[in-house]
Design a protein around this motif. Structure first.
Motif, short mmCIF file in Angstrom:
data_model
loop_
_atom_site.label_atom_id
_atom_site.label_comp_id
_atom_site.label_asym_id
_atom_site.label_seq_id
_atom_site.Cartn_x
_atom_site.Cartn_y
_atom_site.Cartn_z
N ASN A 166 -3.19 -10.95 3.53
CA ASN A 166 -1.80 -10.54 3.56
C ASN A 166 -1.27 -10.73 4.98
O ASN A 166 -1.44 -9.89 5.84
N ILE A 202 8.94 -12.52 -4.82
CA ILE A 202 9.32 -11.62 -5.92
C ILE A 202 10.26 -10.52 -5.44
O ILE A 202 11.16 -10.10 -6.17
N THR A 203 10.08 -10.05 -4.22
CA THR A 203 10.94 -8.97 -3.73
C THR A 203 12.40 -9.41 -3.73
O THR A 203 13.30 -8.65 -4.08
N ILE A 242 -2.67 3.25 -0.76
CA ILE A 242 -3.11 1.89 -1.01
C ILE A 242 -3.91 1.39 0.19
O ILE A 242 -3.47 1.55 1.33
N ASP A 282 8.09 4.15 0.19
CA ASP A 282 7.03 3.15 0.41
C ASP A 282 6.63 2.68 -0.98
O ASP A 282 6.00 3.42 -1.74
N THR A 283 7.00 1.44 -1.32
CA THR A 283 6.91 0.98 -2.70
C THR A 283 5.77 0.00 -2.88
O THR A 283 5.75 -1.08 -2.31
N TRP A 284 4.81 0.38 -3.71
CA TRP A 284 3.71 -0.55 -4.01
C TRP A 284 3.99 -1.31 -5.30
O TRP A 284 4.32 -0.70 -6.33
N TRP A 285 3.86 -2.61 -5.22
CA TRP A 285 3.97 -3.44 -6.42
C TRP A 285 3.54 -4.85 -6.07
O TRP A 285 3.08 -5.12 -4.97
N GLN A 286 3.66 -5.78 -7.03
CA GLN A 286 3.16 -7.14 -6.87
C GLN A 286 4.05 -8.12 -7.63
O GLN A 286 4.79 -7.71 -8.54
N THR A 287 3.89 -9.40 -7.31
CA THR A 287 4.58 -10.44 -8.07
C THR A 287 4.33 -10.22 -9.56
O THR A 287 5.23 -10.35 -10.39
N ARG A 291 1.34 -13.16 0.72
CA ARG A 291 0.02 -13.33 0.10
C ARG A 291 -0.47 -14.75 0.24
O ARG A 291 0.18 -15.68 -0.19
N ARG A 330 -6.10 -5.37 -0.12
CA ARG A 330 -6.77 -6.22 -1.10
C ARG A 330 -8.28 -6.02 -1.08
O ARG A 330 -8.88 -5.83 -0.03
N ASP A 353 -6.09 -4.61 -5.66
CA ASP A 353 -5.96 -3.74 -4.50
C ASP A 353 -6.93 -2.57 -4.60
O ASP A 353 -7.26 -2.12 -5.70
N GLY A 377 5.26 -4.59 0.78
CA GLY A 377 4.54 -5.81 1.14
C GLY A 377 3.13 -5.57 1.63
O GLY A 377 2.27 -6.44 1.50
N GLU A 378 2.89 -4.44 2.22
CA GLU A 378 1.56 -4.13 2.74
C GLU A 378 1.54 -2.63 3.04
O GLU A 378 2.61 -2.00 3.08
N PRO A 379 0.36 -2.08 3.27
CA PRO A 379 0.34 -0.67 3.60
C PRO A 379 1.11 -0.44 4.91
O PRO A 379 1.03 -1.25 5.83
C1 WTA Z 1 0.47 -5.57 -1.06
C2 WTA Z 1 5.07 -8.05 -3.03
C3 WTA Z 1 0.44 -1.37 0.30
C4 WTA Z 1 -0.65 -5.33 -2.04
C5 WTA Z 1 5.92 -6.97 -3.71
C6 WTA Z 1 -0.21 -6.12 -3.25
C7 WTA Z 1 1.34 -3.25 -0.63
C8 WTA Z 1 0.43 -7.32 -2.62
C9 WTA Z 1 2.58 -2.59 -0.80
C10 WTA Z 1 1.45 -7.96 -3.52
C11 WTA Z 1 2.67 -1.23 -0.34
C12 WTA Z 1 2.74 -4.62 -1.58
N1 WTA Z 1 1.58 -0.66 0.20
N2 WTA Z 1 0.29 -2.63 -0.08
N3 WTA Z 1 3.81 -0.53 -0.42
N4 WTA Z 1 3.42 -3.46 -1.39
N5 WTA Z 1 1.49 -4.51 -1.11
O1 WTA Z 1 2.75 -10.32 -4.88
O2 WTA Z 1 -1.85 -5.84 -1.51
O3 WTA Z 1 3.81 -10.75 -2.63
O4 WTA Z 1 -1.28 -6.49 -4.10
O5 WTA Z 1 4.35 -8.73 -3.99
O6 WTA Z 1 1.06 -6.81 -1.44
O7 WTA Z 1 2.12 -9.00 -2.86
P1 WTA Z 1 3.26 -9.80 -3.60
#
Ligand code: WTA
Length: 654
Positions: free
Chosen positions: A531, A315-316, A522, A416-421, A536, A525, A510, A392-394
């Motif tokens: 991860n 997704i990124t 964050i 530091d960007t948190w998000w998901q697919t 994932r 999971r 999360d 992608g991860e913390p």
């Molecule tokens: C983790 C990727 C901490 C988290 C964009 C999430 C993060 C999963 C962060 C989604 C972040 C993604 N800090 N954890 N900045 N960004 N995650 O769907 O567990 O491949 O639920 O999307 O990655 O992974 P996905």
């Protein structure tokens, strides 16, 4: 939780410099707060105004949001085309000759497409797809290297209204077949091969294997791009070369007016149970959300050179290599290579060569670079960089600080960007000209995003206490459905936390906490998703792959903390009677998983045991296995265990 402890002591604060703030879109904390409060008070007006201002519509919408939980419709009855917004509209302003895509291949070959050139090739590919029988609504599989044609194929699909499903080139033939089958893809775009760490990954052979014996009956044609040049078999009925069809294809192809809620793509992602889920994203909401997050989070300026190091298979890559940057008319960089023995400094060469100003990567890569030492970046000119991102991860504070000092020269803000697919775009993040950052914290929700940390009943937890990270109001980039499985969509994301005062709550899977200043941290999971290096993987997928091997009676897979990868896979395996533990079998099982899913799922460790720890009702207790994999003592209640001897036995195996 170890990360919980360590971040708790993090008190460093990095405020945006006044120089950075002055030129940015969102200037200062007050500006952010104002936007956030405006959006919260009246989300429809907030998103509606942005959609008018930022996108081109063939036909305006009647209503911003139609919310029938958990099903959302954004910009109801609006008509637009994402490929038009990413290409055509830039041709009418001064961007026609601006570089849209700068690409570099692993062997060092490069290509640059201006917006006019990219538009040209996208139209040609769109016409080729039409010639090959693809119609609006048909699904197209894309199994490609990181070459411009991957983005061209995505945009060509968007142009004619054929939802794409990109499958990461590192996935195996089996994994590819499963996804194509579920999506009922009509055509597959692939390449002869891709360069990966100085060897050829034979993509076309994997496609042949995936489609063999009529395994995926929906696929009628395969369009093959020549990349690596080694001889491959072409099925005269089914396979066509892109370079043979491209020259005669017309470079004119009007963008199909799509309904705002027509699907744009399906992207498969791992969940807790069962097969990967086909996350469905649609046209209007996704276009707006990736557009505006790219613009504000990365603070785009006209002359920026934006490089997101992800693969377009994730997704990124969809949101921040292709759709977000191009919708903004930005120059986006795509790189086929990966840091490898023969060229560990290649990332910094790319930054220097192309004058990258914004660099977006994953903590696992940063930790790898830390290990490689400061010489590699120090011997390159990284002075073009002005903003860094992480996803992608913390990100652990030590990696954050290294990134800031060594790559960013102490002057670049880090987002530091948190998000998901499922969220389509960035949800919790600093806005670099507005929000002071703390190493390891994703800081605050993007304007219009109502995020919270709650307990299982949906009640907010007190500050500094861990809970579940949820979103309490729909947003334009949100997942619309699980392809072909609305029941699973419901169960996975909307059932875990009960509705509160009539508001449906999106469950992210999360854990997080908020500190005394309201910053989000964050924690990773809370479910059975592992991860690995920012990828994932569901424990179930790896377990199913293991038990499909004749030697394996039962398998349980857990994540184990790893310095570089964040987590790695440890598999506990019980064998069928006819088999005995051995080094060879261990190797064979690791290879088997890699073959079934892909190299990213190869277990780092396999431990054989005579039984697995289970409850009386037969549920595997992963908590114990996780502790054991991490080399920690098993604490807590063991009374639920059916056979306590199993734990001793598992310990003995270590
Ligand atoms: C983790 C990727 C901490 C988290 C964009 C999430 C993060 C999963 C962060 C989604 C972040 C993604 N800090 N954890 N900045 N960004 N995650 O769907 O567990 O491949 O639920 O999307 O990655 O992974 P996905």
């Amino acid at each position: 939780m170890t990360t919980f402890e360590s971040v708790l002591q993090e008190a460093r604060l990095f405020a945006p410099s006044s120089a950075f703030m002055e030129q940015s879109h969102i200037q200062g904390l007050e500006h952010y707060k104002r936007l956030y409060e405006t959006a919260k008070a009246d989300p429809d007006t907030f998103w509606g105004e942005l959609a008018i201002r930022e996108l081109h519509w063939f036909q305006p919408w009647d209503r911003v949001l139609d919310w029938q939980p958990p099903f959302a419709k954004w910009f109801v009855n609006g008509k637009l085309n994402v490929s038009y917004n990413c290409l055509d509209r830039h041709l009418f302003n001064s961007r026609a000759n601006k570089p849209a895509l700068i690409w570099e291949g692993e062997p060092g070959d490069t290509r640059t497409y201006t917006y006019a050139e990219l538009h040209h090739d996208v139209c040609r590919m769109a016409n080729v797809l039409k010639d090959l029988g693809v119609k609006k609504g048909d699904r197209v599989g894309i199994y490609m290297p990181m070459i411009p044609e991957a983005a061209i194929a995505m945009l060509a699909c968007a142009r004619i209204g054929a939802p794409h499903t990109v499958v990461f080139g590192g996935f195996s033939a089996e994994a590819l077949a499963g996804r194509l089958l579920d999506a009922e893809a009509k055509l597959v775009v692939t390449a002869d091969g891709s360069w990966r760490k100085d060897v050829i990954n034979p993509l076309k052979i994997q496609v042949d294997e995936a489609l063999a014996d009529g395994k995926v009956p929906s696929v009628q044609q395969v369009l093959v791009v020549r990349r690596t040049g080694q001889p491959i078999a072409m099925d005269p009925e089914r396979d066509r070369w892109w370079h043979e069809m491209q020259p005669t294809a017309s470079p004119q192809c009007p963008a199909e007016p799509m309904d705002s809620e027509d699907p744009l793509f399906i992207l498969y992602t791992s969940g807790t149970t069962g097969k990967p889920k086909g996350v469905v994203h649609t046209t209007g909401g996704y276009n707006l959300y990736t557009h505006i997050t790219t613009k504000w989070v990365f603070d785009l300026q006209e002359d920026d050179i934006f490089w997101c190091t992800a693969d377009v298979g994730w997704i990124t890559g969809h949101s921040y290599i292709v759709y977000g940057p191009l919708s903004n008319g930005t120059t986006t960089v795509m790189f086929e290579g990966a840091p490898r023995k023969s060229n560990p400094g290649c990332f910094w060469d790319v930054v220097e060569r192309h004058g990258v100003t914004i660099f977006y990567t994953a903590p696992t890569a940063i930790r790898m670079f830390m290990k490689l030492g400061e010489d590699l970046p120090a011997t390159r000119n990284l002075s073009s960089l002005r903003l860094l991102g992480s996803v992608g991860e913390p990100i652990n504070p030590a990696a954050w600080m290294w990134y800031h000092r060594v790559i960013g020269g102490g002057r670049c803000p880090i987002v530091d960007t948190w998000w998901q697919t499922e969220t389509g775009g960035i949800m919790i993040t600093p806005l670099p000209g507005a929000i002071a950052t703390k190493p390891g914290s994703a800081t605050f929700p993007f304007p219009g995003i109502l995020a919270d940390v709650v307990d299982m009943q949906g009640n907010p937890v007190p500050e500094n206490q861990g809970g579940y990270l949820v979103v309490t109001h729909p947003w334009p980039g949100m997942i619309r459905n699980v392809h072909g499985n609305p029941e699973r969509f419901h169960r996975t994301y909307w059932d875990p936390i009960p509705p509160k005062d009539g508001h449906y709550t999106y469950f992210s899977g999360d854990g997080a906490r908020r500190d005394e200043d309201g910053y989000f941290w964050i924690m990773g999971r809370v479910d059975d998703v592992i991860n690995v290096a920012g990828h994932r993987l569901g424990t179930m997928e790896v377990e199913s792959a293991l038990v499909s091997h004749p030697a394996v009676a039962e398998a349980a897979v857990v994540g184990k903390p790893s310095d570089i990868k964040g987590e790695e896979i440890v598999a506990f395996v019980t064998l069928e009677d006819a088999y005995a533990p051995s080094e060879d079998l261990m190797k064979a099982l690791k290879n088997h998983v890699a073959k079934e899913i892909g190299a990213i799922a190869r277990p780092a460790e396999i431990r054989f045991s005579e039984a697995l720890p289970k409850t009386r009702s037969g549920k595997i207790i992963r908590r114990f296995l996780r502790a054991m994999a991490a080399g920690e003592a098993i604490t807590g209640d063991t009374s639920t265990l059916e056979d306590r001897g199993v734990l001793d036995q598992l310990r003995g195996e270590r």
